[in-house]
Write a protein that holds these residues in place. Structure first.
Motif, PDB file in Angstrom:
ATOM      1  N   ALA A 122      21.543  35.882   0.775  1.00 23.39           N
ATOM      2  CA  ALA A 122      21.504  34.919   1.103  1.00 23.39           C
ATOM      3  C   ALA A 122      22.322  33.316   2.299  1.00 23.39           C
ATOM      4  O   ALA A 122      21.712  33.733   2.365  1.00 23.39           O
ATOM      5  N   GLY A 123      23.209  34.420   1.907  1.00 24.31           N
ATOM      6  CA  GLY A 123      24.041  33.568   2.726  1.00 24.31           C
ATOM      7  C   GLY A 123      24.289  34.036   4.336  1.00 24.31           C
ATOM      8  O   GLY A 123      24.568  32.759   4.772  1.00 24.31           O
ATOM      9  N   VAL A 124      23.961  34.962   4.417  1.00 24.15           N
ATOM     10  CA  VAL A 124      23.696  35.810   5.747  1.00 24.15           C
ATOM     11  C   VAL A 124      22.742  35.265   6.290  1.00 24.15           C
ATOM     12  O   VAL A 124      22.144  34.684   7.937  1.00 24.15           O
ATOM     13  N   GLY A 125      21.190  35.234   5.409  1.00 27.46           N
ATOM     14  CA  GLY A 125      20.526  34.421   6.096  1.00 27.46           C
ATOM     15  C   GLY A 125      20.756  32.920   6.265  1.00 27.46           C
ATOM     16  O   GLY A 125      19.615  32.531   7.452  1.00 27.46           O
ATOM     17  N   ARG A 126      21.221  32.750   6.023  1.00 33.71           N
ATOM     18  CA  ARG A 126      21.461  31.126   6.149  1.00 33.71           C
ATOM     19  C   ARG A 126      22.659  30.542   7.583  1.00 33.71           C
ATOM     20  O   ARG A 126      21.799  29.718   7.898  1.00 33.71           O
ATOM     21  N   ALA A 177      16.442  41.235   1.413  1.00 32.84           N
ATOM     22  CA  ALA A 177      16.586  40.821   3.156  1.00 32.84           C
ATOM     23  C   ALA A 177      15.218  40.229   3.678  1.00 32.84           C
ATOM     24  O   ALA A 177      15.445  38.843   3.555  1.00 32.84           O
ATOM     25  N   GLY A 178      14.045  40.549   3.165  1.00 32.32           N
ATOM     26  CA  GLY A 178      12.585  40.084   3.976  1.00 32.32           C
ATOM     27  C   GLY A 178      12.844  38.706   2.860  1.00 32.32           C
ATOM     28  O   GLY A 178      12.361  37.444   3.952  1.00 32.32           O
ATOM     29  N   ARG A 179      13.466  38.271   2.338  1.00 36.40           N
ATOM     30  CA  ARG A 179      12.885  36.849   1.249  1.00 36.40           C
ATOM     31  C   ARG A 179      14.377  35.855   1.901  1.00 36.40           C
ATOM     32  O   ARG A 179      13.842  34.618   1.554  1.00 36.40           O
ATOM     33  N   HIS A 180      15.111  36.567   2.835  1.00 36.24           N
ATOM     34  CA  HIS A 180      15.997  36.111   3.589  1.00 36.24           C
ATOM     35  C   HIS A 180      15.627  35.646   5.369  1.00 36.24           C
ATOM     36  O   HIS A 180      17.107  36.185   5.863  1.00 36.24           O
ATOM     37  N   ARG A 181      14.346  36.255   5.460  1.00 38.72           N
ATOM     38  CA  ARG A 181      14.140  36.680   6.737  1.00 38.72           C
ATOM     39  C   ARG A 181      15.010  37.469   7.413  1.00 38.72           C
ATOM     40  O   ARG A 181      15.349  37.244   9.172  1.00 38.72           O
TER      41      ARG A 181
END
Length: 202
Positions: A122-126, A177-181
């Motif tokens: 989640a953090g990496v996705g942000r 991973a998909g949930r966080h693009r």
């Protein structure tokens, strides 16, 4: 500051830093800002920064664990590595913010509990820019099967130490991973039954 002769040392880091660097050369941008999650002894970040001078690195690790890493970076005198900062992935987005061109993490996903892995992605996705790469190194399982008997034994040992830890299965990581693009772009076989997973931020 710690004495140079008491700097923490990881033989595993020394063994794998060369093969990991070859993957970084392929998948990291030529220039930009890189966030390292779980710097540990800082052997990786010092080696990579010297070999890839166009990248500027921000090493991070859990609060209270940065003394040795800070001492190693100061001793090395690498100008493109910032002073390490604290990052508790469970407390993200507090602390580390902004946009990064790449994120690197080695041997972290199997050490933290599953809530930590969820927070990591989640953090990496942000913080990762669109098109940026997240390179995650370590052992992984596929469809409930380990890639080597030694990995299966390691998984048991990890869970005996902490039931929430353990080698992560790609069947769990891909939807997370998909949930966080984050899209899996490459899965690179590495020495000692490890992998480097290359994720791209959509």
């Amino acid at each position: 500051m710690m004495k140079t002769d008491t700097l923490p040392w990881s033989q595993a880091c020394e063994n794998n830093k060369g093969p990991i660097l070859e993957v970084l050369r392929t998948w990291m941008p030529a220039s930009g800002h890189v966030l390292e999650i779980g710097t540990g002894t800082a052997q990786h970040v010092v080696f990579f920064a010297q070999a890839l001078p166009g990248l500027r690195w921000l090493p991070t690790d859990r609060p209270g664990t940065l003394e040795g890493a800070t001492a190693r970076i100061r001793q090395a005198g690498v100008a493109n590595v910032a002073t390490p900062e604290s990052l508790d992935v469970l407390a993200w987005p507090d602390g580390i913010t902004g946009a990064f061109d790449a994120v690197f993490s080695a041997n972290t996903a199997h050490i933290m509990g599953w809530p930590g892995v969820e927070a990591l992605f989640a953090g990496v996705g942000r913080v990762l820019r669109p098109g940026g790469r997240f390179l995650l190194y370590g052992p992984f399982a596929y469809g409930g099967e380990h890639t080597a008997p030694s990995n299966a034994r390691f998984h048991v040992t990890l869970q005996q130490q902490d039931p929430q830890s353990g080698i992560r299965d790609m069947d769990d990581l891909l939807p997370l991973a998909g949930r966080h693009r984050l899209r899996l772009t490459e899965d690179v076989a590495m020495p000692a039954n490890n992998r480097t997973l290359v994720w791209t931020r959509d």
